[in-house]
Design a protein around this motif. Structure first.
Motif, mmCIF file in Angstrom:
data_model
loop_
_atom_site.group_PDB
_atom_site.id
_atom_site.type_symbol
_atom_site.label_atom_id
_atom_site.label_comp_id
_atom_site.label_asym_id
_atom_site.label_seq_id
_atom_site.Cartn_x
_atom_site.Cartn_y
_atom_site.Cartn_z
ATOM 1 N N TYR A 1 0.825 -1.211 0.000
ATOM 2 C CA TYR A 1 0.000 0.000 0.000
ATOM 3 C C TYR A 1 0.857 1.258 0.000
ATOM 4 O O TYR A 1 0.528 2.254 -0.645
ATOM 5 C CB TYR A 1 -0.933 0.011 1.203
ATOM 6 C CG TYR A 1 -2.211 -0.751 0.977
ATOM 7 C CD1 TYR A 1 -2.961 -0.551 -0.170
ATOM 8 C CD2 TYR A 1 -2.678 -1.666 1.904
ATOM 9 C CE1 TYR A 1 -4.134 -1.252 -0.388
ATOM 10 C CE2 TYR A 1 -3.845 -2.376 1.701
ATOM 11 C CZ TYR A 1 -4.574 -2.158 0.543
ATOM 12 O OH TYR A 1 -5.726 -2.866 0.330
ATOM 13 N N GLN A 2 1.949 1.210 0.765
ATOM 14 C CA GLN A 2 2.816 2.390 0.816
ATOM 15 C C GLN A 2 3.393 2.704 -0.558
ATOM 16 O O GLN A 2 3.472 3.875 -0.961
ATOM 17 C CB GLN A 2 3.937 2.169 1.838
ATOM 18 C CG GLN A 2 3.457 2.251 3.280
ATOM 19 C CD GLN A 2 4.535 1.888 4.283
ATOM 20 O OE1 GLN A 2 5.516 1.209 3.956
ATOM 21 N NE2 GLN A 2 4.365 2.333 5.511
ATOM 22 N N ARG A 3 3.784 1.670 -1.293
ATOM 23 C CA ARG A 3 4.313 1.899 -2.648
ATOM 24 C C ARG A 3 3.224 2.444 -3.562
ATOM 25 O O ARG A 3 3.465 3.336 -4.382
ATOM 26 C CB ARG A 3 4.891 0.592 -3.211
ATOM 27 C CG ARG A 3 6.226 0.199 -2.590
ATOM 28 C CD ARG A 3 6.919 -0.879 -3.417
ATOM 29 N NE ARG A 3 6.220 -2.156 -3.340
ATOM 30 C CZ ARG A 3 6.480 -3.097 -2.440
ATOM 31 N NH1 ARG A 3 7.426 -2.890 -1.536
ATOM 32 N NH2 ARG A 3 5.818 -4.228 -2.451
ATOM 33 N N PHE A 4 2.017 1.919 -3.413
ATOM 34 C CA PHE A 4 0.900 2.400 -4.222
ATOM 35 C C PHE A 4 0.608 3.875 -3.912
ATOM 36 O O PHE A 4 0.387 4.683 -4.822
ATOM 37 C CB PHE A 4 -0.332 1.541 -3.932
ATOM 38 C CG PHE A 4 -1.587 2.026 -4.582
ATOM 39 C CD1 PHE A 4 -1.795 1.872 -5.947
ATOM 40 C CD2 PHE A 4 -2.586 2.642 -3.828
ATOM 41 C CE1 PHE A 4 -2.959 2.323 -6.557
ATOM 42 C CE2 PHE A 4 -3.745 3.101 -4.430
ATOM 43 C CZ PHE A 4 -3.933 2.940 -5.794
ATOM 44 N N LEU B 1 -4.271 4.536 6.063
ATOM 45 C CA LEU B 1 -3.463 3.324 6.222
ATOM 46 C C LEU B 1 -2.925 3.224 7.647
ATOM 47 O O LEU B 1 -2.921 2.134 8.244
ATOM 48 C CB LEU B 1 -2.317 3.316 5.214
ATOM 49 C CG LEU B 1 -1.374 2.111 5.279
ATOM 50 C CD1 LEU B 1 -2.142 0.812 5.053
ATOM 51 C CD2 LEU B 1 -0.251 2.246 4.252
ATOM 52 N N ARG B 2 -2.476 4.352 8.203
ATOM 53 C CA ARG B 2 -1.971 4.332 9.585
ATOM 54 C C ARG B 2 -3.064 3.874 10.552
ATOM 55 O O ARG B 2 -2.804 3.085 11.475
ATOM 56 C CB ARG B 2 -1.462 5.719 9.988
ATOM 57 C CG ARG B 2 -0.083 6.052 9.468
ATOM 58 C CD ARG B 2 0.529 7.211 10.226
ATOM 59 N NE ARG B 2 -0.235 8.438 10.087
ATOM 60 C CZ ARG B 2 -0.075 9.308 9.105
ATOM 61 N NH1 ARG B 2 0.825 9.071 8.159
ATOM 62 N NH2 ARG B 2 -0.787 10.412 9.060
ATOM 63 N N GLN B 3 -4.279 4.367 10.344
ATOM 64 C CA GLN B 3 -5.380 3.967 11.222
ATOM 65 C C GLN B 3 -5.667 2.472 11.094
ATOM 66 O O GLN B 3 -5.924 1.787 12.092
ATOM 67 C CB GLN B 3 -6.641 4.767 10.859
ATOM 68 C CG GLN B 3 -6.568 6.234 11.241
ATOM 69 C CD GLN B 3 -7.663 7.053 10.571
ATOM 70 O OE1 GLN B 3 -8.188 6.683 9.524
ATOM 71 N NE2 GLN B 3 -8.014 8.174 11.176
ATOM 72 N N MET B 4 -5.595 1.961 9.856
ATOM 73 C CA MET B 4 -5.873 0.546 9.630
ATOM 74 C C MET B 4 -4.789 -0.330 10.265
ATOM 75 O O MET B 4 -5.090 -1.346 10.910
ATOM 76 C CB MET B 4 -5.945 0.290 8.119
ATOM 77 C CG MET B 4 -6.569 -1.040 7.728
ATOM 78 S SD MET B 4 -8.320 -1.161 8.143
ATOM 79 C CE MET B 4 -8.285 -2.556 9.284
ATOM 80 N N VAL B 5 -3.530 0.067 10.100
ATOM 81 C CA VAL B 5 -2.416 -0.698 10.687
ATOM 82 C C VAL B 5 -2.485 -0.635 12.204
ATOM 83 O O VAL B 5 -2.240 -1.632 12.892
ATOM 84 C CB VAL B 5 -1.064 -0.175 10.161
ATOM 85 C CG1 VAL B 5 0.093 -0.839 10.897
ATOM 86 C CG2 VAL B 5 -0.948 -0.431 8.657
ATOM 87 N N THR C 1 6.954 8.910 2.681
ATOM 88 C CA THR C 1 6.785 8.780 4.118
ATOM 89 C C THR C 1 8.136 8.679 4.822
ATOM 90 O O THR C 1 8.954 7.822 4.495
ATOM 91 C CB THR C 1 5.963 7.523 4.436
ATOM 92 O OG1 THR C 1 4.743 7.575 3.706
ATOM 93 C CG2 THR C 1 5.662 7.439 5.917
ATOM 94 N N THR C 2 8.367 9.561 5.787
ATOM 95 C CA THR C 2 9.573 9.507 6.608
ATOM 96 C C THR C 2 9.157 9.541 8.075
ATOM 97 O O THR C 2 8.019 9.866 8.402
ATOM 98 C CB THR C 2 10.517 10.685 6.307
ATOM 99 O OG1 THR C 2 9.844 11.919 6.641
ATOM 100 C CG2 THR C 2 10.932 10.696 4.851
ATOM 101 N N VAL C 3 10.098 9.187 8.965
ATOM 102 C CA VAL C 3 9.801 9.201 10.396
ATOM 103 C C VAL C 3 10.778 10.120 11.120
ATOM 104 O O VAL C 3 11.916 10.323 10.678
ATOM 105 C CB VAL C 3 9.868 7.783 11.014
ATOM 106 C CG1 VAL C 3 8.757 6.914 10.483
ATOM 107 C CG2 VAL C 3 11.220 7.141 10.772
#
Length: 618
Positions: free
Chosen positions: A341-344, A361-365, A491-493
């Motif tokens: 999903y992240q690549r998409f 996606l974050r909420q789903m994970v 996406t970075t952290v």
């Protein structure tokens, strides 16, 4: 109408002695001519809120419905209860359509189901103005909002209805909507001082569980084999997966069919009909399946792949257990799905699209990995607080996962993120979580070498932990607020103030073991898959299973004769109530939940004869 009169109508037409929460209030407002917004979860009885008012007064109720299958299903159910209802859509031939229009002009029908495109045609609106319309019910109203999970542009035309049929009250109904979507529905439909009803999103009969996706098909097959006579939906993200899983199950003796947009209309219709009639027990589908399905005896919903967002997940799991009997919702989870999903998302062209998709996606994970009550997590998404500490109906409450002292690995990851940022040319560049994990594992990738991160003091100090466990640790630190994720193009952290404080003070950080490492051996995981399908009513009395099976066979005979799905005759819940009460007189038969006067007249004699025969031991 008085409350006793409404209860009498409820029993007469639908066979129920009591209303479900909020139904009576909504019905009263509809009869009073008020605009209404009703958010009732799947299985809470939305349809009855406009069907019952239509039956107890003169005039016509027009129901806007987005799907042909849903229209036919609702009309079949109403007609089985003796209600004069019809629909108009593209499946009808010209002769039949004219006959139904003639009936509408002659006030022969109480309810008309129609799609928004047809309703808003000038030629059709001209007819509507001549009919005695008392209520416009907009089903699946979230489709009008761009913020909803299933936006349909054709629903936007409905905003003209106020000008086209002034004075007719509007009822908007939906099963899922965030606060933002609710407000948008009210605005788009120009509801006037509406009474707003929002029921609890809690589905107490649904049991939620997440399991690591390791040998996915074998896990799936084991689950279904324990429920060989039950109906279920398996959601897959790709057409290829839906086809593949259906083929494998069929080869293993499971009556399974695929359903996705790549099939012809005829194939989809055939497979859906087989599922509705219990000829196929399992549908392997993409998200294209389900919105128009009113099958009440779906005993389980499995997400073979990670859903894109919690709202869609809630909507899809809601297709299980519509009859109120216990049902399972199982989600297979793997970090590989997250990476896909992240690549998409990274390939999306719009910054806003990427930002929204990443947040979803974050909420789903977070839901998939959280160690807390899954029911409480789902309800919190919709702004509702679950009052109990333990719901007794999710894997985390039934079998809490182990925790451990994760201070050292947390410190290693936080330190790596800080050092990588300081060592960048700009002094403030951030990197993705996988980049930092590669540093900890001592991987000499092109990016690590280009940024000089082989020289970091943390390079290679995390080789004792595999990559997937590091990824789980990183995601939990994000959930706990020690790290934060960007919403930029990639996406970075970065480390938060709480993360910096925890590192400086050497704060103890307790982590929860990831699903893949806490479930134990395959046999131990069986405790996550108990048979939860209902063999009792709400009162807890056991049903006579032998009688229940005989009743199912008789129901199937009537359904085939009438060319309708079996649940149109009686729901599983009604048959279970029969198998508990074991009525032998018409008076007793009317006490069964879901038995009204019409169904007593049509089926009472045959079902009573079968029950008497069973009690005689024949």
């Amino acid at each position: 109408m008085t409350s006793p009169a409404l209860h009498a109508a409820l029993k007469k037409h639908f066979g129920y002695d009591t209303f479900r929460p909020l139904q009576a209030e909504i019905v009263q407002d509809a009869l009073a001519g008020r605009d209404v917004f009703a958010l009732l979860p799947t299985g809470a009885g939305k349809s009855l809120c406009y069907q019952l008012p239509a039956l107890v007064r003169d005039g016509l109720t027009i129901v806007v419905s987005p799907l042909i299958a849903l229209m036919k299903d609702q009309v079949d159910s109403l007609q089985a209860n003796g209600v004069a209802a019809t629909f108009l859509n593209s499946t009808l031939g010209e002769t039949e359509a004219r006959a139904r229009l003639r009936g509408l002009h002659q006030d022969e029908f109480k309810l008309l189901y129609v799609a928004p495109e047809r309703l808003m045609l000038d030629s059709f609106l001209e007819k509507v103005r001549r009919w005695p319309v008392k209520l416009l019910a907009i089903d699946e109203a979230h489709c009008i909002s761009e913020w909803g999970h299933d936006f349909r542009p054709e629903y936007r035309q409905l905003s003209r209805l106020r000008d086209e049929v002034p004075g007719v009250p509007v009822m908007a109904l939906t099963a899922t909507a965030t606060t933002r979507v609710r407000e948008d529905i009210v605005r788009q439909l120009d509801l006037r001082e509406p009474r707003e009803y929002v029921a609890s999103f809690n589905r107490p009969n649904l049991n939620y569980r997440v399991t690591p996706k390791q040998q996915a098909y074998e896990q799936l097959r084991e689950f279904i084999r324990q429920r060989s006579r039950e109906s279920g939906i398996i959601y897959c993200q790709s057409r290829k997966n839906a086809e593949s899983v259906a083929e494998k199950l069929a080869a293993d003796g499971v009556a399974a069919r695929p359903y996705h947009a790549g099939l012809t209309d005829q194939q989809r219709s055939k497979n859906q009909e087989a599922f509705l009639r219990d000829d196929a027990h399992v549908i392997c589908a993409t998200i294209a399946f389900g919105m128009g399905i009113n099958k009440p005896n779906v005993r389980y919903v499995i997400h073979y792949d990670l859903p894109k967002n919690l709202e869609g997940y809630y909507q899809e799991t809601g297709r299980a257990g519509r009859d109120g009997l216990p049902s399972d919702c199982l989600l297979f989870f793997t970090a590989g799905d997250v990476l896909k999903y992240q690549r998409f998302i990274d390939e999306m062209s719009s910054d806003d699209e990427r930002r929204i998709a990443r947040a979803q996606l974050r909420q789903m994970v977070h839901y998939a990995e959280c160690p807390t009550c899954r029911r409480a997590e789902l309800l919190a998404y919709f702004g509702e607080t679950y009052p109990d500490a333990n719901c007794g109906g999710c894997d985390n409450c039934l079998a809490p996962r182990d925790t451990y002292d994760g201070t050292i690995p947390a410190q290693k990851l936080i330190s790596t993120i800080i050092r990588a940022k300081q060592a960048s040319h700009e002094g403030d560049r951030t990197f993705g979580l996988n980049h930092h994990i590669d540093v900890l594992l001592g991987e000499e990738t092109e990016r690590i070498q280009r940024w000089g991160h082989t020289r970091l003091s943390t390079f290679g100090i995390g080789k004792d932990i595999p990559h997937d466990q590091w990824a789980a640790i990183g995601r939990e630190l994000l959930r706990l607020g020690f790290l934060a994720q960007s919403t930029d193009k990639f996406t970075t952290v970065d480390v938060t103030e709480d993360g910096l404080g925890a590192l400086r003070s050497r704060q103890t950080i307790t982590l929860t073991r990831a699903l893949a490492t806490s479930a134990g051996p395959r046999k131990a995981r069986r405790k996550f898959f108990p048979i939860l399908s209902g063999d009792k009513t709400a009162e807890g009395q056991p049903a006579d299973e032998s009688l229940f099976e005989k009743l199912r066979e008789l129901r199937r005979t009537f359904a085939d004769q009438r060319n309708v799905p079996a649940y149109i005759v009686f729901s599983d819940a009604a048959l279970r109530d029969m198998a508990i009460r074991q009525p032998t007189t018409e008076k007793d038969f009317l006490q069964v939940s879901g038995v009204g006067e019409k169904k007593l007249a049509d089926f009472g004699e045959a079902f009573l004869a079968l029950i008497r025969q069973h009690l005689r031991g024949e």
